[in-house]
Write a protein that holds these residues in place. Sequence first.
Motif, PDB file in Angstrom:
ATOM      1  N   UNK A   1      14.477   0.080   3.536  1.00 29.53           N
ATOM      2  CA  UNK A   1      15.694   0.239   2.751  1.00 29.53           C
ATOM      3  C   UNK A   1      15.816   1.602   2.071  1.00 29.53           C
ATOM      4  N   UNK A   2      14.795   2.471   2.263  1.00 27.47           N
ATOM      5  CA  UNK A   2      14.828   3.768   1.620  1.00 27.47           C
ATOM      6  C   UNK A   2      14.506   3.724   0.148  1.00 27.47           C
ATOM      7  N   UNK A   3      14.189   2.556  -0.353  1.00 27.51           N
ATOM      8  CA  UNK A   3      13.870   2.392  -1.773  1.00 27.51           C
ATOM      9  C   UNK A   3      12.471   1.804  -1.906  1.00 27.51           C
ATOM     10  N   UNK A   4      12.344   0.510  -1.776  1.00 28.92           N
ATOM     11  CA  UNK A   4      11.011  -0.098  -1.797  1.00 28.92           C
ATOM     12  C   UNK A   4      10.190   0.386  -0.608  1.00 28.92           C
ATOM     13  N   UNK A   5      10.820   0.447   0.576  1.00 31.12           N
ATOM     14  CA  UNK A   5      10.147   0.934   1.784  1.00 31.12           C
ATOM     15  C   UNK A   5      10.884   2.145   2.331  1.00 31.12           C
ATOM     16  N   UNK A   6      10.209   3.281   2.348  1.00 32.53           N
ATOM     17  CA  UNK A   6      10.791   4.508   2.901  1.00 32.53           C
ATOM     18  C   UNK A   6      10.792   4.475   4.413  1.00 32.53           C
ATOM     19  N   UNK A   7       9.741   3.913   4.997  1.00 29.51           N
ATOM     20  CA  UNK A   7       9.627   3.770   6.443  1.00 29.51           C
ATOM     21  C   UNK A   7       8.715   2.582   6.697  1.00 29.51           C
TER      22      UNK A   7
ATOM     23  N   UNK B   1       0.826  -1.215   0.000  1.00 30.53           N
ATOM     24  CA  UNK B   1       0.000   0.000   0.000  1.00 30.53           C
ATOM     25  C   UNK B   1       0.858   1.262   0.000  1.00 30.53           C
ATOM     26  N   UNK B   2       2.054   1.198   0.588  1.00 29.17           N
ATOM     27  CA  UNK B   2       2.822   2.421   0.802  1.00 29.17           C
ATOM     28  C   UNK B   2       4.054   2.527  -0.083  1.00 29.17           C
ATOM     29  N   UNK B   3       4.282   1.546  -0.967  1.00 29.72           N
ATOM     30  CA  UNK B   3       5.420   1.645  -1.862  1.00 29.72           C
ATOM     31  C   UNK B   3       4.989   2.193  -3.220  1.00 29.72           C
TER      32      UNK B   3
ATOM     33  N   UNK C   1      -0.499   9.144   5.562  1.00 27.45           N
ATOM     34  CA  UNK C   1      -1.376   9.290   4.416  1.00 27.45           C
ATOM     35  C   UNK C   1      -0.984   8.497   3.196  1.00 27.45           C
ATOM     36  N   UNK C   2       0.100   7.745   3.242  1.00 31.82           N
ATOM     37  CA  UNK C   2       0.478   6.925   2.101  1.00 31.82           C
ATOM     38  C   UNK C   2      -0.595   5.865   1.854  1.00 31.82           C
ATOM     39  N   UNK C   3      -0.955   5.672   0.605  1.00 32.59           N
ATOM     40  CA  UNK C   3      -1.940   4.660   0.247  1.00 32.59           C
ATOM     41  C   UNK C   3      -3.363   5.018   0.604  1.00 32.59           C
ATOM     42  N   UNK C   4      -3.633   6.297   0.893  1.00 32.71           N
ATOM     43  CA  UNK C   4      -4.993   6.641   1.330  1.00 32.71           C
ATOM     44  C   UNK C   4      -6.031   6.414   0.238  1.00 32.71           C
ATOM     45  N   UNK C   5      -5.596   6.287  -1.017  1.00 35.13           N
ATOM     46  CA  UNK C   5      -6.546   6.056  -2.113  1.00 35.13           C
ATOM     47  C   UNK C   5      -7.022   4.607  -2.160  1.00 35.13           C
ATOM     48  N   UNK C   6      -6.419   3.722  -1.387  1.00 38.22           N
ATOM     49  CA  UNK C   6      -6.767   2.301  -1.365  1.00 38.22           C
ATOM     50  C   UNK C   6      -7.731   2.035  -0.213  1.00 38.22           C
TER      51      UNK C   6
END
Length: 502
Positions: A286-292, A199-201, A301-306
């Motif tokens: 890893x700062x790439x696929x997962x920022x946090x 959801x967040x990547x 708010x990441x992925x709020x459209x899902x």
Amino acid sequence: MTVYTTGSGPVRGRRATAESGIVAVLGIPYAAPPFGAGRFRAPRPAAAWGGVRDCTAFGPVAPQSAELPGAPTWSPGDEDILTLNIWTPEGARDALPVIVWIHGGSYVFGSSAQPDFDGAALAGQGLVVVTLNYRLGFEGFGHVPAADGEDICPDNRGLLDQIAALEWVRDNIAAFGGDPGRVTVAGQSSGATAVACLMVTERARGLFHRAVAHSAVNACASSAAAARTTAEVAAEAGVSPSRAGLLSASPEELVAASDRVVDAYRRDPRSGQRHYDPAVYGPVVDGDTLRTDPLTAIAEGAGREVDLMVCHATEEYWLLDAVGGSAKITTDEQLSSFAADFGLSAEFVDGYRALMPGAPVLDVFLAVYGDLLFAEYSSRLAGSHGRAGGTAYLARFDRRSGGQGQPVRAWHCADVPFAFGTLDEESVHFLIGGPPGPADRVLSARMTRAWTDFAATGDPGWPPLGTSAGAVMVWGAEEGAEAPAEAFRELWRTAGYPLLEP
């Protein structure tokens, strides 16, 4: 039997059962085998084939040591592990909603071939169901350091496999009667946390539109923690913790080395958090696929459209105790050490004791640890998503009376066969306390319908969190029975909630 055209070539499946009207197309490669030159690399496209490929059996499972009831085991040398399976109504021409299932298993075991994940019953409700295999253990989530001049072997290869499968679904599912514009990704346990990660990547943005997370687990590793695990596993395998050293160890050797690392933590009560349930692999920030970590990202708010539907069981961790997957905490001294290892106060533990009068120490431990790992984390995912502007639904699974009228635990994994409609699979009877009774079939029909309606419309049948009518659906509770989930949640609100590393 219908032939379906994919980007790599035509495939043919089989009828799920003679009378079901559902076609199962099994073992379709969605990416190339991730070994040889592709080992520790991001997934690559599957090779094309000529003629019609017979897809009537599940593909090989990922390297692992587990032997699960009714499911195939891994055989060293099996390489074509990145496959998926599809169940679809025979002759489907409408654009049907799609559910893509990601299995759990602590990121080290499990497969799409487990009998409780059979998609025929859900497909019979008017869905196209997809299940998939992905890399596990070190192959999927181990950190591989890169030396100067070497191409980077990415972290989170198991997540990248899942993204590759979702890209395959986007490009090919219409041929099977599915709507690429109505894809729901679903998972349980580590599979549910994978859903939250997806959801967040940014890499997965737009590949799915709704998400189902059952019993998401609180565990996401920092790069430093992942590097420490690599050092431990490499030492057990007798190789250097370098890319060359790790490549020199076979998948079988890395599985065995990982198991020895886990066993050492289990045997050492002074080893901190990993002693209690040493799941040494998981998603890496890893700062790439997962920022946090996904909980933090969702709260931002990441992925709020899902649209998100979350469920957890009310007695999650009793299953892990029953199968010997957890430390036995039976004394007050052990319970105090456990609380200290996780930064939980004595007053917090006393709060659980007060809500469980007369319970033995082991039960208090199982309740606290189960909520820490699964129930509270899952509830926070839903609540954070709703507060950040997304649409979130929350449910709890609280079935405590089995088909024969005997008491059963509402524990980890027991909800999955109810949602899939696979209660008659003999391998799930341990999970659900024996053969199902009439009330179980009614409950399963309700849960299957909720999944189907959510995938089709975004509405599972109860109000979302954050609305005036917002509510928590409780599946299977006896009338008048008390499940003090909200009282336990209140303890976490005042005590703080630690995010864990595997």
